[in-house]
Design an enzyme around this catalytic site. Sequence first.
Site, short mmCIF file in Angstrom:
data_model
loop_
_atom_site.label_atom_id
_atom_site.label_comp_id
_atom_site.label_asym_id
_atom_site.label_seq_id
_atom_site.Cartn_x
_atom_site.Cartn_y
_atom_site.Cartn_z
CB CYS A 9 -7.32 -3.20 5.43
SG CYS A 9 -6.78 -1.69 6.14
CD GLU A 32 -14.22 -8.66 -6.27
OE1 GLU A 32 -15.27 -9.31 -6.47
OE2 GLU A 32 -14.13 -7.79 -5.41
CD GLU A 86 -11.80 -8.42 3.01
OE1 GLU A 86 -11.32 -7.34 2.66
OE2 GLU A 86 -11.42 -9.01 4.05
CD GLU A 146 -3.09 0.92 2.16
OE1 GLU A 146 -3.28 -0.21 2.66
OE2 GLU A 146 -3.84 1.87 2.36
CE LYS A 187 -11.15 -7.75 7.47
NZ LYS A 187 -10.33 -7.31 6.34
CB CYS A 237 -10.20 -4.39 13.80
SG CYS A 237 -10.02 -3.92 12.08
CD GLU A 291 -2.45 1.25 -4.37
OE1 GLU A 291 -2.54 0.85 -3.18
OE2 GLU A 291 -3.37 1.13 -5.19
CB SER A 307 -5.12 1.17 -1.05
OG SER A 307 -4.20 0.12 -1.24
S1 SF4 Z 1 -13.70 -4.96 12.42
FE1 SF4 Z 1 -14.77 -3.11 11.77
S2 SF4 Z 1 -13.11 -1.71 11.24
FE2 SF4 Z 1 -12.22 -3.74 11.30
S3 SF4 Z 1 -12.35 -4.47 9.21
FE3 SF4 Z 1 -14.17 -5.20 10.26
S4 SF4 Z 1 -15.76 -3.69 9.82
FE4 SF4 Z 1 -13.75 -2.74 9.36
#
Ligand code: SF4
Lengths: 679, 171
Positions: free
Chosen positions: A303, A370, A365, A283, A362, A507, A286, A323
């Site tokens: 992230c 992708e 995600e 990152e 997550k 997080c 970049e 990014s």
């Molecule tokens: S815990 Fe919250 S701040 Fe961290 S990646 Fe997940 S959604 Fe984003």
Amino acid sequence: MNEKIAKKAVVVDGQEIILNGEKNILEVAKKANIEIPTFCYHSDLSVYGACRMCLVEVEGRGLMPACSTSPEAGMVIKTTTSRVLQARRMIVEFYLANHERDCTVCERNLNCRLQAIAASLGIDEVRFGEREEKLPRDTSTFSLVRDPNRCILCGDCVRACKEIENIGIYDFTQRGSQTKVEPAFGKKLSEVECVYCGQCSVRCPTGALVVKSEVNSAWEAVLDSDLMVVAQIAPAVRVAIGEAFGLPPGEITTGKIVAALKKIGFDRVYDTAFSADLTVIEEAEEFFRRLQKGERLPQFTSCCPSWVIYAERNYPFYLENLSSARSPQQMFGSVIKNFIYEAENTPREKIVSVSIMPCTAKKFEARRPEFIHDEIPDVDIVLTAQETIRMIKTANIDFKELDPLPFDVPLGAGSGAGVIFGVTGGVTEAVLRYAYERLTGQELKEVEFKGVRGMDSTREAEVDFGGRKVKVAIVHGLANAQKLVKDMRSGERYYDFVEVMNCPGGCIGGGGMPLEYPDYQEVLRRRAEGLYNADRLSVVRKAQDNPSIKFLYEKWLKEANSEIAEHHLHTHYYSRRRISDEMIRIQEAKSAQKVDIAVCVGTSCYLKGSYDLLQELLELTKEYGVEDRVSVGATFCLERCTEGPNIRINEEVFSGISKDNLRQIFEEAVLSKLVAETH
Amino acid sequence: MEIEKESLVLSRQFEKVNAILRKYSHNVDNLIAILQEIQSEYRYLPEEILTYVATALQVSPAHVYGVATFYAQFSLEPKGEHIIRVCDGTACHVKGSAQILKAVRENLGLREGENTTSDLMFTVETVACIGACALAPALMVDEEVYGQMDEEKVQQLVDHLLGEGEKVDAV
Ligand code: SF4
Ligand code: SF4
Ligand code: SF4
Ligand code: FES
Ligand code: FES
Ligand code: FES
């Protein structure tokens, strides 16, 4: 009022307490070692004062809600009188009457505030009947499960999503006995603008909003000796999992988590802080390139998947500013499925990659297309801290007494820079530690950038890289991010680099973390401190000094932003619609030979004036006398927001529509079809 | 012919929505008034129009939906020009209100789960006691009460409402 009480003091259950700026009676009682039960109070949300769970008796004033009553000098407060007890019992019974009560099969069993309060009051019967209506559960997302039958209408999720996220997925709907808390039109979470962050769920006092569990698939994988199960542990969870086993928030339990996972049957345990180091380098490089070329600035971090999906839906103009570096979770997933499998001599499909995360988003995600190649996802299973705790309990492990174990080699070690990714400001600080040395060629002696730390919602700093001043901003909570973006768009603020985390505190405040009531802010402060301590205790504190990182570049990636790195560690973003497919019918063609036009009135196109185009278009159909053969509708986002305003003619999307080119497009793409078809 | 008319209505309505939004300066403080006017235009609050209103006012659809469902005056289901309320209070229930309801629905050609005719002329509802127990089973068409109903009378009544046959006397 009682004259014998010292000035500026109150009496709580016979004990004198000197006032010192406490906001409410809850805080004062805490000083007298009394934890008053609450449902709707959260230190980081507005005071709602509606659940009535926190009633106490104030001499001369009767029953008062402790959460919304400010202490006044001279108050005599009793927290456990027969009136108080009677009221609390009654309230809990009311809640229970309308609540599905099969606790033994509830995700929140023994972790539920309603259950705990009922237990402490010794409720042994419910006098007001049973819930009659059984409503369907919403399991539509990868992240959360919503069970309306367990909702007590405390409104915590409503306020969490409004105040922290400024999205407002839920609201109170209907009235009287029919009152519900639900998304618009009773839709599923997958059909609305939810970013899957779990801020609602982590504040829900019951089993009405819970993390969608992947524990069963994790057990299946670890118990299958044919599979090689590889775990990665995110930074934030190491200072929180202990909370479920009687350790204070912020206590570093990294080694114990590794030991527990090994006992459970994970074959390899790695540190996401390692791939965070990788993210730092990819990152930052970049960023340098963009700085040099002066393009695609400001660079936003990417992230946090909740922030990313929010940006994809709302900020088409910033998509190329995000990014392209993948998040640490996805980088590690890619390293596991593209590099480690070879080193381990194990076929790709026999490797199960599991990530232990603070985060419900997550889970989403990991399922982005992708990150799935030939049907094999880079990350197979995402376990939140809550689910990991469940597995440790299922395995009957005495967590507190475990001897710590180190991460596996050679890709286990992360630097202190990677570890602080878990707290707001951490990514920025980690990047600065790298950037300083990279740009000045000098060794960074003082690695702690205190200026970017702290819990203020938006922080900024200016860093001098040998003449080039770089402006950075850090923001956490999407509501705050929205304000910042607004100011940036209006030109009021300018930055080169912006770190955005969806969750308060970063997080460490993730939606999959252990539940903490009600003083969440204090817990976050301690978890943050824990991560900074872990950094301080690290031998390696800069990503670029991490020997495992050097090893990976030598053996595989060659150099930062190389072709291999681009391919395996970077990604791209798309405009996405916020609202599931809906169409406003405006003009219906009656002829069988017709052309369908949909004008986008999604937020982005709407703001670019698509409503006027719609009017124009209707005029055109009249002018050419083809109203009976052209259907016109309005739709909410064609997922090309950057190029808007957009219209769709039959199946084809036309972008960049303006009053000037509309007529031509109409003639070429609509009229021609009608002519062609009639002949 | 039918469709042409419908189409005209649709685009005029949508234009009206935008005029209403403009009239209230796209200000969410006026949400209730906005919804009232939209409802008088469409005779109910269609879901996609509410979503459009939320977009235009820049608030969450959940907020608009919450307000729209809170007030009894708003309907999210299409409402017909005429409301037929079949009484299902105790007296009428005992005297066979279920048959009456069935007959009303059949005569209007309503399908299962449908409460409003597709031409938006009639909506059928059930209500508890309309104060005409002596004449049970009873029903109301808008403000008029009709008593001692049976299947034949229902057919006559509906025919008349549809512009055929003879008038049935209200109470
Ligand atoms: S815990 Fe919250 S701040 Fe961290 S990646 Fe997940 S959604 Fe984003
Ligand atoms: S997960 Fe986040 S965005 Fe979704 S409803 Fe909950 S708080 Fe709102
Ligand atoms: S879902 Fe949970 S947080 Fe939301 S209102 Fe219901 S009980 Fe409260
Ligand atoms: S009213 Fe005080 S906690 Fe809900
Ligand atoms: S708002 Fe996304 S394409 Fe129009
Ligand atoms: S029960 Fe039908 S009118 Fe009273």
